[in-house]
Design a protein around this motif. Structure first.
Motif, PDB file in Angstrom:
ATOM      1  N   LYS A  83      12.763  21.915 -22.843  1.00  0.00           N
ATOM      2  CA  LYS A  83      12.193  22.279 -21.931  1.00  0.00           C
ATOM      3  C   LYS A  83      12.611  21.815 -20.473  1.00  0.00           C
ATOM      4  O   LYS A  83      12.533  22.514 -19.397  1.00  0.00           O
ATOM      5  CB  LYS A  83      10.594  21.839 -21.859  1.00  0.00           C
ATOM      6  N   GLU A  84      13.194  20.363 -20.463  1.00  0.00           N
ATOM      7  CA  GLU A  84      13.878  19.794 -19.270  1.00  0.00           C
ATOM      8  C   GLU A  84      15.166  20.711 -19.039  1.00  0.00           C
ATOM      9  O   GLU A  84      15.305  20.999 -17.657  1.00  0.00           O
ATOM     10  CB  GLU A  84      13.949  18.466 -19.461  1.00  0.00           C
ATOM     11  N   LYS A 142      15.377  23.918 -29.984  1.00  0.00           N
ATOM     12  CA  LYS A 142      14.074  23.992 -29.173  1.00  0.00           C
ATOM     13  C   LYS A 142      13.188  23.030 -30.260  1.00  0.00           C
ATOM     14  O   LYS A 142      12.474  22.207 -29.818  1.00  0.00           O
ATOM     15  CB  LYS A 142      13.306  25.250 -28.684  1.00  0.00           C
ATOM     16  N   ASP A 158      14.086  19.031 -30.383  1.00  0.00           N
ATOM     17  CA  ASP A 158      13.507  18.397 -29.307  1.00  0.00           C
ATOM     18  C   ASP A 158      12.943  19.318 -28.111  1.00  0.00           C
ATOM     19  O   ASP A 158      13.440  19.522 -27.286  1.00  0.00           O
ATOM     20  CB  ASP A 158      14.613  17.542 -28.559  1.00  0.00           C
ATOM     21  N   PRO A 159      11.665  19.643 -28.377  1.00  0.00           N
ATOM     22  CA  PRO A 159      10.972  20.667 -27.295  1.00  0.00           C
ATOM     23  C   PRO A 159      10.950  20.129 -26.094  1.00  0.00           C
ATOM     24  O   PRO A 159      11.113  20.932 -24.980  1.00  0.00           O
ATOM     25  CB  PRO A 159       9.576  21.070 -28.032  1.00  0.00           C
ATOM     26  N   GLU A 160      10.890  18.937 -25.920  1.00  0.00           N
ATOM     27  CA  GLU A 160      10.760  18.240 -24.537  1.00  0.00           C
ATOM     28  C   GLU A 160      12.102  18.428 -23.748  1.00  0.00           C
ATOM     29  O   GLU A 160      12.237  18.736 -22.698  1.00  0.00           O
ATOM     30  CB  GLU A 160      10.304  16.699 -24.621  1.00  0.00           C
ATOM     31  N   ILE A 161      13.075  18.098 -24.429  1.00  0.00           N
ATOM     32  CA  ILE A 161      14.564  17.908 -23.733  1.00  0.00           C
ATOM     33  C   ILE A 161      14.841  19.625 -23.535  1.00  0.00           C
ATOM     34  O   ILE A 161      15.359  19.816 -22.323  1.00  0.00           O
ATOM     35  CB  ILE A 161      15.599  17.406 -24.533  1.00  0.00           C
TER      36      ILE A 161
END
Length: 174
Positions: free
Chosen positions: A125-126, A117, A120-123
């Motif tokens: 989260k996705e 996490k 790459d927090p964005e990936i």
């Protein structure tokens, strides 16, 4: 982010199970747990980790289903047409070609990607959002071998007509 080969994937899945602190999600079409993976899940269960286990092929054996149902903190879900393979806890995940199937670990050439996490927090989260969507589509599995036997005992075989069938879960005539 890290590229993984077959043996590395097995090790990373084991690490995701072992390092889970609150939750663990396993998404895999096929299920035939190795003894090692089952023991890891059992340990996570004993540590009170909430485990959501999604599988997608209905040929899971009664033995495998019973193993999972015996773990009190494991919620078992079925999602028809599932082909995704993803293993995650609250801080790390793997997207891979490998099923949680003993044969895959021993005989197949698999690939995967692992990341945290933090990487790459964005990936992350996705992926987490997609897993939540899959969970909303699932049907929870609650039948075990013991429950089937219990329901079968509700009927005296002499009372049943030969040309009718009965649902093993509800006893309703089919």
């Amino acid at each position: 982010m890290k590229f993984l080969t077959t043996k590395q994937i097995a090790g990373e899945i084991e690490d995701i199970i072992r390092s889970a602190r609150k939750e663990l999600v396993i998404v895999t079409p096929f299920v035939k747990l190795s003894q090692n993976f089952y023991e890891r899940l059992e340990d996570a269960n004993n540590r009170k980790i909430n485990i959501d286990f999604i599988y997608g092929k209905s040929n899971i054996s009664f033995e495998e289903e019973e193993k999972l149902q015996n773990l009190k903190n494991v919620n078992v879900f079925f999602l028809q047409n599932l082909h995704a393979k993803c293993y995650l806890n609250e801080s790390k995940l793997i997207i891979t070609s490998m099923n949680l199937y003993e044969h895959s670990q021993q005989n197949n050439n698999e690939m995967g990607i692992s990341f945290t996490k933090e990487d790459d927090p964005e990936i992350y989260k996705e992926v987490y959002t997609e897993v939540e969507r899959l969970l909303r589509l699932c049907k929870e599995v609650r039948v075990s071998i013991r429950e089937v036997k219990k329901y079968n005992k509700r009927f005296d075989s002499n009372e049943l007509e030969v040309h009718h069938g009965y649902c093993i879960r509800t006893g309703v005539e089919i």
